[in-house]
Scaffold this active site. Structure first.
Site, mmCIF file in Angstrom:
data_model
loop_
_atom_site.group_PDB
_atom_site.id
_atom_site.type_symbol
_atom_site.label_atom_id
_atom_site.label_comp_id
_atom_site.label_asym_id
_atom_site.label_seq_id
_atom_site.Cartn_x
_atom_site.Cartn_y
_atom_site.Cartn_z
ATOM 1 N N ALA A 72 4.552 -7.030 17.039
ATOM 2 C CA ALA A 72 3.540 -5.734 17.871
ATOM 3 C C ALA A 72 2.776 -6.388 19.039
ATOM 4 C CB ALA A 72 2.851 -5.466 16.653
ATOM 5 N N ARG A 113 2.292 -13.392 11.197
ATOM 6 C CA ARG A 113 1.311 -13.474 10.110
ATOM 7 C C ARG A 113 1.885 -14.379 8.964
ATOM 8 N NH1 ARG A 113 0.747 -7.214 9.661
ATOM 9 N NH2 ARG A 113 1.084 -7.618 11.920
ATOM 10 N N LYS A 171 13.060 -13.264 5.553
ATOM 11 C CA LYS A 171 12.924 -14.268 6.731
ATOM 12 C C LYS A 171 11.321 -14.147 6.673
ATOM 13 C CE LYS A 171 11.111 -10.455 9.292
ATOM 14 N NZ LYS A 171 9.779 -10.206 10.073
ATOM 15 N N LYS A 198 9.551 -3.797 6.750
ATOM 16 C CA LYS A 198 10.041 -5.359 6.705
ATOM 17 C C LYS A 198 9.329 -5.994 5.454
ATOM 18 C CE LYS A 198 11.174 -6.283 11.548
ATOM 19 N NZ LYS A 198 10.906 -7.220 12.583
ATOM 20 N N PHE A 201 0.729 -1.331 -0.085
ATOM 21 C CA PHE A 201 -0.046 -0.187 -0.109
ATOM 22 C C PHE A 201 0.820 1.279 -0.072
ATOM 23 C CE2 PHE A 201 -2.520 -2.769 2.747
ATOM 24 C CZ PHE A 201 -3.359 -3.671 1.751
#
Length: 339
Positions: A151, A266, A202, A117, A95
């Protein structure tokens, strides 16, 4: 001696965070301990108004209390740019370009810190490379914040470590001082290329880890997979930008481990769903957050077309996600290539 175009950060530099997601919210929490007036650009007006009224982000990490006496919010990206010296970018890479199109004021005199990242999908550029090529920001004026730091654990104030990378050690230390608090430890490096690409890679390996978990592979195999991923990561960094870097430190190995193993990851979750038989489209629809590794897989595959570095794990993930290869036989073939 630094070139005249380079910026030297100072204790009085004005900071702002760009982004309204979970990592942006976590960074706002971290920085509010050391910065008395922190800008925060949140694109959604509804989210902004909710934060101003209730003191928390309604969509991400809602348990974090935002001190609105310290944090000033706006959905005008040009206003935040004009009032800030350091822009910490925490917008998902997919985005980012659309968000930056709203900029009408110059950012050439700003110091950019990437917390993304990720990699720009259509350009195959890291965030640092993108700002350098499209906005003429010298690499001397770009920083990277990375490390094994989810987070969700920031929200819980669990001890975490971050690495701040800048070409100038003085600037890196200045940023590190801002990010350090009672639950965040910091370190510094000048390897902005290495830590940024390691953060991209990663995520790909975390998807591989998730796919294998979804297929039923156990912890013993995961250890082999991740140790091979570390060597693959090192081959890519050494083959594309050789440097005397230590990839066994937390910015490289630590971030790889937590992203491959944590339930907060995620990218691992994304891969797990693929391994269990979900299509890419269904997986993306099911998840509420962006898995940066999906876009990174295609970008790294394209970049490696130039270098021809041996990357069997990344190649396997690419085959599954973009060539619609069946995960089970694809991973079975990969198994025979690991050591």
């Amino acid at each position: 001696m630094q070139r005249k175009s380079s910026i030297s950060l100072s204790p009085s530099s004005r900071y702002a965070v760009l982004g309204g997601g979970s990592w942006a919210t976590a960074i706002v929490k971290i920085l509010s301990y050391s910065i008395e007036s922190l800008g925060w650009y949140v694109r959604s007006e509804d989210t902004l108004k909710h934060i101003e009224q209730f003191g928390h982000n309604p969509k991400y990490l809602s348990s974090i209390n935002i001190d609105t006496k310290k944090v000033w919010l706006t959905n005008d990206i040009n206003q935040i740019i004009e009032k800030s010296d350091v822009l910490i970018v925490a917008i998902p890479s997919a985005f980012l370009t659309d968000t930056l199109k709203e900029i009408t004021t110059s950012i050439k005199d700003k110091f950019i810190v990437s917390a993304v990242k990720g990699i720009i999908p259509d350009n195959n550029l890291t965030i640092a490379e993108y700002f350098n090529q499209h906005y003429e920001i010298p690499f001397d004026n770009i920083g990277i914040v990375t490390g094994p730091c989810h987070a969700e654990e920031v929200a819980l104030e669990r001890l975490s470590y971050l690495t701040l990378a800048c070409k100038s050690r003085e600037n890196a230390q200045m940023l590190a001082d801002k990010f350090e608090c009672h639950f965040i430890k910091t370190t510094t490096t000048t390897d902005i290329y290495g830590v940024e690409y390691a953060a991209v890679l990663k995520n790909i390996y975390a998807i591989a880890s998730g796919i294998c978990h979804g297929l039923g592979y156990g912890d013993n195999f995961q250890a082999v997979l991740v140790s091979n991923a570390q060597r693959e990561l090192k081959r890519f960094l050494d083959g594309t930008y050789p440097s005397k870097r230590n990839v066994d430190t937390s910015a490289y190995l630590g971030d790889l481990l937590v992203t491959c193993y944590s339930n907060f990851s995620r990218n691992r979750t994304f891969g797990n769903m693929i391994g269990k038989g979900y299509t890419v489209k269904a997986t993306m629809a099911e998840m509420n957050m962006v898995a940066e590794g999906y876009y990174a897989t295609s970008c790294i595959y394209s970049i490696n077309d130039k270098y021809h570095i041996s990357m069997p794990i990344a190649d396997a993930v690419y085959s599954i996600l973009y060539q619609h290869a069946n995960p089970r036989p694809t991973i079975k073939r990969l198994v025979d290539q690991l050591k």
